[in-house]
Design an enzyme around this catalytic site. Structure first.
Site, mmCIF file in Angstrom:
data_model
loop_
_atom_site.group_PDB
_atom_site.id
_atom_site.type_symbol
_atom_site.label_atom_id
_atom_site.label_comp_id
_atom_site.label_asym_id
_atom_site.label_seq_id
_atom_site.Cartn_x
_atom_site.Cartn_y
_atom_site.Cartn_z
ATOM 1 N N GLY A 166 41.163 39.566 37.742
ATOM 2 C CA GLY A 166 42.307 40.336 38.225
ATOM 3 C C GLY A 166 43.531 39.486 38.546
ATOM 4 C CG HIS A 196 31.770 42.437 39.677
ATOM 5 N ND1 HIS A 196 32.819 42.098 40.499
ATOM 6 C CD2 HIS A 196 32.272 42.497 38.414
ATOM 7 C CE1 HIS A 196 33.909 41.976 39.766
ATOM 8 N NE2 HIS A 196 33.609 42.215 38.499
ATOM 9 C CD GLU A 209 33.034 39.488 35.467
ATOM 10 O OE1 GLU A 209 33.659 40.118 34.611
ATOM 11 O OE2 GLU A 209 32.828 39.916 36.604
ATOM 12 C CD GLU A 226 36.073 43.171 41.805
ATOM 13 O OE1 GLU A 226 35.637 44.309 41.537
ATOM 14 O OE2 GLU A 226 36.920 42.590 41.093
ATOM 15 C CE LYS A 257 36.900 44.639 38.126
ATOM 16 N NZ LYS A 257 37.553 43.401 38.541
ATOM 17 C CB SER A 299 42.582 37.547 33.316
ATOM 18 O OG SER A 299 42.774 37.795 34.703
ATOM 19 C CG ASN A 317 33.625 46.627 36.326
ATOM 20 O OD1 ASN A 317 33.549 47.750 36.822
ATOM 21 N ND2 ASN A 317 33.530 45.509 37.050
#
Ligand code: 13P
Length: 261
Positions: free
Chosen positions: A184, A106, A178, A108, A11, A224, A9
């Site tokens: 991150g 996701h 996730e 985010e 992003k 991560s 991904n």
């Protein structure tokens, strides 16, 4: 046998030049591995999915046109097929370009764009209707894990987003676990934590549908995951691969993850 998958991904990263350079570098590594057998046998590469920003979709599809084991998807879709929705991209458009997968939900998007499970359920259904395979993301936040609510949170996300669908539809979905606290942050779920949650998700699928379907569904780990920890994570029985953020932006690291099964 469940499909093993390593997905990248990207992003909202990379210029056009950087994106094409990364794609071509990756292609060279795959070619080299397929030509030489690399450290693995020919054909033993897992399935690879790339999720670039929309604007690089056609470029990447061109680079990987004849690569059966590698598919290109998008990071999001709009929940309608067409119409007056300025600035949005529909699953129909993505499919008509040759894209095959889409991320849905996701964290985010849940966080920054207020996407809730009802909306995500709509997106998932529309993706499937248009021939896109959804990679449905779920995962708890840090306070939820710290208070022992992580199983409940993930179960709720899957119940609302996926489990209302019939088996023949839901069976096409890929699930990505996730944990938000690992995304991150450089802090990965331990292999045991990942396995525990993946086994739990698989049991939910078995309870909701059937053992056969639970056995068949691919569940990816994201957060991560990198070239150093991928092998340990992928060695766990219920971890079928990874959804990689930061480490997918470097061809060397991403390819080492691909070789981590
Ligand atoms: P990182 O690998 O950068 O933690 O991101 C994970 C992720 O969000 C993949 O979708």
């Amino acid at each position: 046998m469940r499909k093993k998958i390593v997905a990248g991904n990207w992003k909202m990263n990379l210029s056009a030049e950087e994106a094409m350079a990364l794609a071509n570098e990756l292609k060279q590594k795959i070619d080299h591995q397929l030509d030489t057998g690399g450290p693995r046998q020919n054909g033993a590469l897992p399935r690879i999915l790339l999720f670039p920003p929309y604007v690089y979709l056609s470029g990447l599809i061109e680079v990987f046109r004849n690569y059966e084991g590698l598919s290109i998807g998008v990071q999001n879709i709009y929940q309608e097929e067409k119409g007056a929705y300025t600035g949005e991209v529909s699953p129909l458009m993505v499919r008509s370009m040759g894209g095959t997968h889409t991320l849905i939900g996701h964290s985010e998007r849940r966080m920054h764009f207020n996407e809730d499970d009802e909306l995500l359920a709509k997106k998932t259904a529309l993706a499937l209707k248009n021939g896109l395979i959804p990679v449905y993301c779920c995962g708890e936040m840090l306070p939820e894990r710290e208070t022992g609510k992580h199983f409940q949170v993930v179960a709720e996300q899957l119940k609302k987003g996926v489990f209302w669908m019939k088996e023949e539809e839901a069976g096409n979905i890929i699930i990505a676990y996730e944990p938000v606290w690992a995304i991150g942050t450089g802090q990965t779920a331990s292999p045991d934590q990942a396995q525990e949650m993946h086994a739990y998700i698989r049991q939910l699928i078995a309870d909701q549908y059937s053992n056969k379907m639970a056995d068949r569904m691919t569940i990816l780990y994201g957060g991560s995951c990198n070239a150093k920890n991928a092998a340990e994570l992928f060695a766990k029985e219920d971890v079928d691969g990874g959804l990689i953020g930061g480490a997918s932006l470097k061809a060397d690291d991403f390819f080492r993850i691909i070789q981590s099964f």
